[in-house]
Design a protein around this motif. Structure first.
Motif, PDB file in Angstrom:
ATOM      1  N   ARG A  61       0.798  -1.233   0.000  1.00  0.00           N
ATOM      2  CA  ARG A  61       0.000   0.000   0.000  1.00  0.00           C
ATOM      3  C   ARG A  61       0.829   1.281   0.000  1.00  0.00           C
ATOM      4  N   GLU A  62       1.990   1.271   0.655  1.00  0.00           N
ATOM      5  CA  GLU A  62       2.825   2.472   0.701  1.00  0.00           C
ATOM      6  C   GLU A  62       4.276   2.085   0.953  1.00  0.00           C
ATOM      7  N   GLY A  63       5.205   2.931   0.540  1.00  0.00           N
ATOM      8  CA  GLY A  63       6.623   2.709   0.819  1.00  0.00           C
ATOM      9  C   GLY A  63       7.164   1.399   0.283  1.00  0.00           C
ATOM     10  N   ASP A  64       7.994   0.755   1.083  1.00  0.00           N
ATOM     11  CA  ASP A  64       8.632  -0.508   0.711  1.00  0.00           C
ATOM     12  C   ASP A  64       7.579  -1.603   0.613  1.00  0.00           C
ATOM     13  N   LYS A  65       7.436  -2.189  -0.572  1.00  0.00           N
ATOM     14  CA  LYS A  65       6.380  -3.181  -0.767  1.00  0.00           C
ATOM     15  C   LYS A  65       6.678  -4.518  -0.106  1.00  0.00           C
ATOM     16  N   HIS A  66       7.849  -4.642   0.499  1.00  0.00           N
ATOM     17  CA  HIS A  66       8.227  -5.879   1.183  1.00  0.00           C
ATOM     18  C   HIS A  66       8.203  -5.734   2.705  1.00  0.00           C
ATOM     19  N   LYS A  67       7.708  -4.581   3.185  1.00  0.00           N
ATOM     20  CA  LYS A  67       7.639  -4.333   4.626  1.00  0.00           C
ATOM     21  C   LYS A  67       6.341  -3.625   4.954  1.00  0.00           C
ATOM     22  N   LEU A  68       5.885  -3.815   6.184  1.00  0.00           N
ATOM     23  CA  LEU A  68       4.689  -3.132   6.678  1.00  0.00           C
ATOM     24  C   LEU A  68       5.103  -1.882   7.442  1.00  0.00           C
ATOM     25  N   SER A  69       4.558  -0.750   7.047  1.00  0.00           N
ATOM     26  CA  SER A  69       4.741   0.469   7.822  1.00  0.00           C
ATOM     27  C   SER A  69       3.825   0.383   9.044  1.00  0.00           C
ATOM     28  N   ARG A  70       3.910   1.348   9.922  1.00  0.00           N
ATOM     29  CA  ARG A  70       3.040   1.364  11.098  1.00  0.00           C
ATOM     30  C   ARG A  70       1.579   1.386  10.663  1.00  0.00           C
ATOM     31  N   ARG A  71       1.235   2.231   9.702  1.00  0.00           N
ATOM     32  CA  ARG A  71      -0.151   2.334   9.236  1.00  0.00           C
ATOM     33  C   ARG A  71      -0.614   1.028   8.580  1.00  0.00           C
ATOM     34  N   GLU A  72       0.239   0.425   7.772  1.00  0.00           N
ATOM     35  CA  GLU A  72      -0.120  -0.848   7.134  1.00  0.00           C
ATOM     36  C   GLU A  72      -0.323  -1.940   8.174  1.00  0.00           C
ATOM     37  N   LEU A  73       0.555  -1.976   9.178  1.00  0.00           N
ATOM     38  CA  LEU A  73       0.413  -2.962  10.252  1.00  0.00           C
ATOM     39  C   LEU A  73      -0.892  -2.739  11.009  1.00  0.00           C
ATOM     40  N   LYS A  74      -1.210  -1.490  11.308  1.00  0.00           N
ATOM     41  CA  LYS A  74      -2.447  -1.183  12.016  1.00  0.00           C
ATOM     42  C   LYS A  74      -3.660  -1.655  11.208  1.00  0.00           C
ATOM     43  N   ASP A  75      -3.677  -1.355   9.912  1.00  0.00           N
ATOM     44  CA  ASP A  75      -4.784  -1.786   9.056  1.00  0.00           C
ATOM     45  C   ASP A  75      -4.899  -3.301   9.031  1.00  0.00           C
ATOM     46  N   LEU A  76      -3.775  -3.981   8.902  1.00  0.00           N
ATOM     47  CA  LEU A  76      -3.775  -5.446   8.874  1.00  0.00           C
ATOM     48  C   LEU A  76      -4.321  -6.003  10.188  1.00  0.00           C
ATOM     49  N   LEU A  77      -3.843  -5.490  11.300  1.00  0.00           N
ATOM     50  CA  LEU A  77      -4.293  -5.981  12.603  1.00  0.00           C
ATOM     51  C   LEU A  77      -5.794  -5.763  12.796  1.00  0.00           C
ATOM     52  N   GLN A  78      -6.263  -4.577  12.426  1.00  0.00           N
ATOM     53  CA  GLN A  78      -7.681  -4.278  12.599  1.00  0.00           C
ATOM     54  C   GLN A  78      -8.563  -5.102  11.671  1.00  0.00           C
ATOM     55  N   ASN A  79      -8.152  -5.237  10.432  1.00  0.00           N
ATOM     56  CA  ASN A  79      -8.984  -5.921   9.441  1.00  0.00           C
ATOM     57  C   ASN A  79      -8.879  -7.436   9.481  1.00  0.00           C
ATOM     58  N   GLU A  80      -7.706  -7.953   9.804  1.00  0.00           N
ATOM     59  CA  GLU A  80      -7.474  -9.390   9.716  1.00  0.00           C
ATOM     60  C   GLU A  80      -7.460 -10.091  11.073  1.00  0.00           C
ATOM     61  N   LEU A  81      -7.141  -9.357  12.147  1.00  0.00           N
ATOM     62  CA  LEU A  81      -7.025  -9.965  13.471  1.00  0.00           C
ATOM     63  C   LEU A  81      -7.828  -9.209  14.522  1.00  0.00           C
ATOM     64  N   GLY A  82      -8.842  -8.487  14.091  1.00  0.00           N
ATOM     65  CA  GLY A  82      -9.628  -7.659  14.986  1.00  0.00           C
ATOM     66  C   GLY A  82     -10.262  -8.403  16.142  1.00  0.00           C
TER      67      GLY A  82
END
Length: 94
Positions: free
Chosen positions: A22-43
């Motif tokens: 979604r943003e920046g390095d496509k092989h790493k999760l930024s803080r925002r990407e991690l937050k979205d993943l946690l909320q959407n996939e592991l809520g």
């Protein structure tokens, strides 16, 4: 036809890259990407929506190399740890 475990591995890889791209390095999760993943996939397993500092704590614990992002290996550690915790919880109930 892949096995159930192979399918689970493919899903894990796919979910990581869906968010990491979604943003920046496509092989790493930024803080925002991690937050979205946690909320959407592991809520249901994590109460990230209620405590804004939870994502920061998880990010700090996962980011072993200190680069401010979570790579796939660091992400797998989170999923494996949650899986072990869930297994222990469900085994206690049976």
């Amino acid at each position: 036809m892949s096995s159930q475990l192979e399918g689970a591995m493919e899903t894990l890889i796919s979910v990581f890259h869906t968010y990491s791209a979604r943003e920046g390095d496509k092989h790493k999760l930024s803080r925002r990407e991690l937050k979205d993943l946690l909320q959407n996939e592991l809520g249901e397993y994590l109460e990230t929506q209620k405590d804004a500092s939870t994502v920061d704590k998880i990010m700090k614990e996962l980011d072993e190399n200190g680069d401010g992002e979570v790579d796939f290996q660091e992400f797998v550690i989170l999923v494996a740890s949650l899986t072990v915790a869930c297994n222990a919880f469900f085994c206690e109930g049976s």
